[in-house]
Design an enzyme around this catalytic site. Structure first.
Site, PDB file in Angstrom:
ATOM      1  N   ASP A 425     -11.038  45.002 162.823  1.00  0.00           N
ATOM      2  CA  ASP A 425     -11.205  43.662 163.372  1.00  0.00           C
ATOM      3  C   ASP A 425     -12.611  43.588 163.972  1.00  0.00           C
ATOM      4  OD1 ASP A 425     -10.588  41.128 164.466  1.00  0.00           O
ATOM      5  OD2 ASP A 425     -10.125  42.071 166.382  1.00  0.00           O
ATOM      6  N   ASP A 884      -7.526  44.957 168.257  1.00  0.00           N
ATOM      7  CA  ASP A 884      -7.139  44.885 169.670  1.00  0.00           C
ATOM      8  C   ASP A 884      -6.228  43.717 170.005  1.00  0.00           C
ATOM      9  OD1 ASP A 884      -9.052  42.833 169.408  1.00  0.00           O
ATOM     10  OD2 ASP A 884      -9.489  42.926 171.543  1.00  0.00           O
ATOM     11  N   ASP A 888      -3.982  41.436 164.789  1.00  0.00           N
ATOM     12  CA  ASP A 888      -4.261  42.675 164.055  1.00  0.00           C
ATOM     13  C   ASP A 888      -3.006  43.514 163.827  1.00  0.00           C
ATOM     14  OD1 ASP A 888      -7.062  42.125 164.163  1.00  0.00           O
ATOM     15  OD2 ASP A 888      -7.056  42.807 166.248  1.00  0.00           O
TER      16      ASP A 888
END
Length: 1229
Positions: A425, A884, A888
């Site tokens: 990410d 995080d 995700d």
């Protein structure tokens, strides 16, 4: 607190014409036609009790990321354990041990199995309990919920129900999917940060229906009721269709009224909303997947080895069974002592087939030592210890948050050492959402002397090259010195002064005192810009920074300094820069922006008011933002900032005065890894503005489907004939150590993909900032050219267009001949929708894997998971996903290894992950150090386990062949029980826990060592079969060499030969010494623990033999006093042990000696360098070896620096040629 004191009176919709401005006639639109499947949800607002019974009973707001619950734990955990082939075998063996044909007691077979399975299940339960506790942290968060009669009380998230009215305050997360009713702004606008959902950091405005705007105080909800009919739960984050019935009127709903769970309220004091979707019905949870059961590739391959050993076990058991049947049929009638006249089922000469079949069961149990049941327990113990080392590693401890790395599951430790592709990410993972204003170009003059990280690294590397080797540009020392001095004294804007840059390294390392501002140049600071030429242009530049924005100022009462709540971090950096230059944005009213100018008049502040007439906001398609203002003199100005390519195309003929030199500066800023924007303006007269504004108002209030397109076309008409002012360069503040981490991972040979929900431009800029992209890298942008992809024909056309783009890109890469050429693939979410379809995904993957870097932007959480699955299944390599946020979770669970970052944006990613770290930079140590160690330790441990069990188990078979396949064991039962449990277990555990081929520092200095894992050099079939062959050889040596020595030789002083117990004990002594010496040869790193376990295991055998021999013969049997009276006094016993141990280990010693001398592996060379201290005594050689010990890569900081060095050397070469030419020209002929 009274409403008037906390309510912001701005009508925020004024600033958002594209996304938020409500057309005047919108209320005249009819409700959405909601009928049929997919639109069955009814929500009774403020009446949650209506949803207690079916059909309106919806799921609770409780969420869970655990694998098990109380009901499913036993069956699912047992299933997990008996997915292991060896456990299935031992279960069958335990069942067979209950029959009379078993050579051992039932307890001796059932107890080890129960112990192994129980330990593993307990570990699974502990790890799932930790997940449960983290789930409870989320479920027990408090939210303010309407209880009754206009009174709000606090409830845990898990108790919130559909229909509840919830009050959410600034900087709080939304506990469920809500319909926005009202906000602290009088027109119902609020700002939402969706970073947890789609990765975007810019704030998104949401708006309430006008009819619910009066519901803005707690008391107003006393009698509030309404009904929502809307779509069923689905994973689409960007769509919502529904109708809201209130006061006998029906109003259409769209996504701009929906507040999604796990997004955060920003820049708004409070909002009220009614719960529409809870728990797993919410859109963020719809994008998540169930916690999968993951197994490492080594464990999967271990099952195949078990199959091989089981096949071997079956073969030798069949041989024993057939041999036994033959002996029974043809020889037993002559064995009078067996009483053949009174046959039993096991010894019936008249029915040898039945006897052979019964003996098959005996043989399967007897030779079961070929299948190492203790292997699984040992691996579990080792993995738990490895996980503990990861948890306790102080080098992965984050002092700011107090978080350590955490191995949430220890099943995948060795997978960390075999990762091929990392899917990351962006927001919160790579970036910390902070921009620093670093440089600028105003009126053709470049300002800002502080160097970027790319410039620092390139200069440092160049300095090292100049020190270590002769510079290519010189043929003599005089010319070299002249060129060197010329280089150092050069002040060209495109060159880096080595001394200045290197000495500024320490300054760069110091944290900037002003967040968002790292600019250094005395020419502009402290009002010195008044002494510069083109002062009027500089003033205009600073005013554009201060006025062309949509932020909200907030005064910090402690410091007296304004901070800014901006929609994007770069906008915040511009405002901080303007403040530091003396143009402080201090107030926003309904229709104006007030800027406090510090240096307009000597010694006093001047507040200037700019009337905001229109704001044309930034979009990914427009790539620019403009504001039309009226200054205090009545002059109407259009102030614009945007991508240089867009701005330059819109310049007027007389507005291009600084274009050439500004373009040069922009290129230099780009090469330095900075994000750039161009600034421009134009003056408007009243009639020109009035005519345009009429058109803009018409477009703004239009209710046609093409409203946004009309707004863009009208805005484009205005943003023409601009005059260039200058350009800005900001440094994207990545998380600490991100570029270095990516560089090290790239040198280790890992491929890195970025999957982000952010827009393409932001993703590309981050790619440049963290060196996944660089100047000169060829970008392949695959996008859908036709925006209308609803009709079937246009869908097919879009697919064909995308396939054509992919095919052309692949052809271009194949035809590329430049060895330094690098390609980057950039693709958006809409295009991915087509690229991930079955008939196209293979073409997309083939293109992606040959590109140096891949960036997927505007992707949904579901697409992140699908891309991860494609890479995992399409390449067959190990994938690691890191993120995080809640967006995700899908890819973290889909990847072979999921890593969650325990940042500030919730714990969803961590709860779904296999490993958690607090910052991206710790991924380097997690993989390159712990991953490398864990892979080699587990691989060597398993290979050694099979070696020792084959060496031991086959001696039983050989003995059977010499004893008419009678089922008699040559070893005492206690010997066999202690072999795996005590006498060989601790050394192999110490190998798995403490072995280090090289130290952690060397792992980081030689990242190419990591490739031993992805290439599977230590657990391929060649090495596995080699260890099995070594076990076969050792078993032959142990059995037959002992047989030759002891068969007809006098064993004791009286001339007696050895009996079965003496031969068996001697052979067992040889096995213990041989296999423990073998593991000592295998180890590269010894601590006192390894010495204790290896040599202590050998000593423990002899101590046991001594003590066991002292026990009464009732229990010790033939082993009574065997060491003291029979074996100890016999020199042949000790000679046999020494001879057999040497003979067993000699081939392995010869093999590793040959390999180290003739075909050494990377770690062999490093071990030798360290052993002879060459790393200390010969630094030049050490640096040379380090430079060679990295995989050739085209991404990362080093690749970027190499490209910069090639550029600088080219300039030096050119400069040297000029100097030499001048030297020859000036010298006398």
């Amino acid at each position: 607190m009274a409403r008037g004191r906390i309510r912001a009176r701005l009508r925020r919709s004024h600033f958002h014409p594209f996304s938020c401005m409500r057309p005047r006639t919108e209320d005249d639109e009819g409700p959405h036609p909601i009928e049929g499947p997919g639109y069955s949800r009814f929500v009774h607002c403020n009446q949650p009790r209506m949803h207690w019974k079916k059909p309106l009973k919806y799921c609770s707001n409780y969420i869970s990321t655990t694998k098990y619950n109380v009901v499913t734990f036993l069956p699912k955990a047992l299933f997990e354990q008996f997915r292991r082939v060896a456990n299935i075998y031992f279960l069958l063996a335990a069942i067979l041990s209950l029959t009379p044909v078993a050579p051992f007691s039932a307890v001796s077979m059932i107890f080890p199995l129960a112990f192994v399975v129980g330990i593993s299940m307990a570990k699974e339960a502990l790890e799932d309990w930790r997940r449960f506790m983290q789930d409870m942290k989320v479920n027990t968060r408090k939210a303010s919920v309407h209880v009754a009669d206009g009174v709000f009380g606090h409830k845990p998230w898990q108790k919130i129900q559909v229909g509840d009215v919830v009050k959410v305050e600034k900087d709080q997360f939304f506990p469920a999917d809500l319909l926005l009713l009202s906000s602290s702004y009088e027109d119902g606008i609020c700002y939402v940060e969706t970073m947890n959902l789609d990765g975007e950091t810019n704030l998104k405005p949401k708006r309430a229906l006008e009819v619910t705007l009066p519901l803005d105080e707690d008391e107003t909800f006393k009698d509030f009721t309404g009904t929502i009919k809307c779509e069923d739960p689905n994973p689409s984050l960007y769509t919502f269709v529904g109708n809201f019935e209130y006061d006998r009127q029906v109003y259409p709903l769209d996504p701009s009224q929906i507040l999604l769970r796990d997004s955060k309220l920003r820049n708004t004091t409070f909002v009220y909303g009614v719960v529409v979707f809870t728990g797993f019905d919410s859109k963020v949870m719809q994008n998540s997947t169930k916690s999968p059961s993951k197994r490492s590739k080594i464990e999967t391959k271990m099952d195949k080895i078990i199959y091989v050993l089981f096949s071997l076990l079956l073969v030798i058991s069949l041989i024993s069974s057939i041999g036994f049947a033959v002996k029974i049929k043809f020889q037993m009638p002559d064995w009078w002592y067996m009483q053949p006249s009174k046959p039993e089922n096991l010894y019936d000469p008249t029915s040898p087939g039945k006897s052979g079949l019964a003996h098959l069961i005996t043989a399967l149990i007897l030779y079961g030592y070929l299948i190492p049941i203790s292997l699984y327990v040992s691996i579990e113990v080792v993995k738990v210890c490895q996980a503990k080392f990861i948890d306790e590693d102080l080098n992965m401890y984050d002092e700011e948050t107090g978080n350590t790395a955490q191995a949430r599951t220890s099943n995948l430790n060795e997978e960390l050492g075999q990762v091929d592709t990392i899917l990351s990410d962006k927001t919160g993972t790579l970036t910390c959402n902070q921009m620093d204003f670093l440089k600028c170009s105003i009126a053709g003059t470049a300002y800002g002397v502080r160097s970027s990280e790319v410039e620092l690294a390139a200069a440092k590397q160049m300095a090292m090259d100049l020190e270590e080797q002769d510079v290519e540009i010189s043929n003599c020392s005089r010319d070299k010195n002249r060129a060197h001095n010329s280089w150092e004294n050069s002040s060209g804007a495109s060159e880096i002064e080595l001394e200045t840059v290197i000495t500024s390294k320490d300054e760069k390392d110091q944290k900037s005192a002003i967040k968002g501002f790292s600019f250094e140049d005395n020419r502009l600071m402290d009002g010195n810009w008044l002494k510069e030429p083109n002062t009027d242009v500089i003033i205009l530049f600073f005013r554009i920074l201060a006025v062309c924005q949509s932020a909200v100022p907030e005064l910090n009462e402690e410091t007296g300094i304004f901070t800014y709540e901006a929609e994007s971090p770069d906008e915040g950096a511009f405002l901080v820069a303007a403040r530091e230059f003396g143009f402080e944005f201090c107030k926003r009213t309904q229709s104006s922006v007030i800027v406090r100018e510090k240096y307009a008049r000597p010694g006093q502040l001047v507040e200037r008011e700019f009337k905001i007439l229109n704001l044309l906001e930034f979009t990914s398609k427009r790539k620019r933002m403009s504001v039309i203002v009226r200054d205090e003199d009545g002059q109407i100005l259009l102030l614009c900032k945007g991508a240089d390519s867009i701005i330059f195309d819109r310049l007027s003929k007389n507005g291009r005065m600084y274009e050439e030199v500004t373009t040069k500066h922009l290129n230099e800023y780009g090469e330095a890894g900075l994000r750039t924007l161009a600034l421009a303006y134009k003056k408007l007269n009243e009639s020109e503005y009035d005519a345009w504004n009429n058109e803009f108002t018409k477009a703004k209030t239009s209710i046609s489907a093409d409203r946004d397109g009309m707004l863009e076309r009208v805005a484009d008409m205005m943003e023409r004939e601009l005059i260039l002012v200058g350009a800005t360069a900001v440094e994207d503040k990545l998380q600490k150590g991100v570029p270095q981490c990516i560089d090290k991972l790239a040198q280790a040979g890992l491929k890195i993909w970025v999957l982000t929900g952010d827009k393409m431009e932001t993703a590309i800029n981050i790619g440049f900032a963290c060196s996944l992209l660089r100047q000169g890298m060829k970008q392949i942008c695959v996008t859908v050219t036709n925006s209308d992809t609803i009709a079937q024909d246009s869908k097919q056309a879009a697919k064909e267009n995308i396939l054509n783009q992919i095919t052309n890109a692949s052809r271009m890469i194949n035809l590329e001949k430049d060895p330094h050429a690098a390609f980057a693939l950039i693709i958006d979410g809409k295009t991915l929708t087509f690229a991930l379809e079955d008939d196209m995904k293979q073409h997309f993957l083939e293109l992606a894997v040959v590109c140096a870097s891949v960036i997927c932007c505007r992707v949904s959480p579901k697409q992140k998971a699908l891309v991860t699955r494609l890479v995992k299944e399409g390449t067959g390599r190990t994938t690691l996903a890191i993120g995080d946020g809640a967006n995700d979770v899908g890819m973290i669970q889909e990847a072979d290894i999921g890593v969650g970052i325990s940042g500030v944006e919730g714990m969803q990613a961590v709860m779904a992950s296999d490993f958690s770290i607090s910052q991206f930079r710790f991924l380097e140590r997690l993989l390159v150090v712990h991953g490398h160690w864990c892979y080699k330790r587990i691989a060597q441990m398993i290979c050694y386990f099979f070696y020792k069990n084959i060496a031991f188990g086959l001696t039983l078979f050989y003995f059977e062949a010499f004893t008419a396949f009678s089922g008699q064991s040559i070893y005492d039962d206690w010997y066999m029980l202690l072999f795996n449990v005590v006498l060989t277990s601790l050394p192999v555990i110490s190998l798995g826990v403490f072995e280090q081929d090289v130290s952690s520092e060397v792992c980081l200095q030689f990242p190419a060592l990591y490739q031993q894992g992805p290439k599977n050099l230590f657990f391929d079939w060649y090495r596995i079969l080699g260890w099995m062959g070594n076990g076969l050889y050792s078993s032959l040596v142990i059995f037959f060499l002992n047989l030759v020595i002891l068969f007809d030789q006098p064993f004791r002083a009286g001339g007696q030969t050895a009996d079965m117990s003496a031969v068996g004990t001697t052979m067992f002594s040889c096995i213990i010494c041989a296999v423990n010496c073998q593991i000592a040869l295998t180890m590269s790193h010894f601590t006192w623990i390894q010495h204790l376990f290896v040599w202590g295991s050998i000593a423990a055998w002899f101590l046991f033999l001594l003590l066991y021999g002292m026990v009464s013969p009732i229990y010790s049997g033939n082993a009574y006093h065997i060491l003291v009276e029979a074996l100890g006094p016999a020199p042949i016993y000790w000679c046999s042990i020494i001879l057999v141990t040497v003979a067993c280990n000699l081939p392995y010693l010869a093999h590793i000696s040959f390999q180290r001398c003739i075909h050494p592996m990377d770690h062999h060379i490093i071990q030798e360098i360290k052993y002879y201290r060459k790393d200390v005594e010969d630094q030049h050689m050490w640096r040379r070896e380090r430079s060679k010990a990295r995989q050739e890569t085209k991404i990362g900081f080093s690749a970027r620096v190499d490209a910069k060095i090639r550029q600088l050397k080219g300039k030096l070469q050119k400069k040297h040629s000029t100097l030499v030419t001048q030297s020859y020209a000036s010298s006398p002929s």
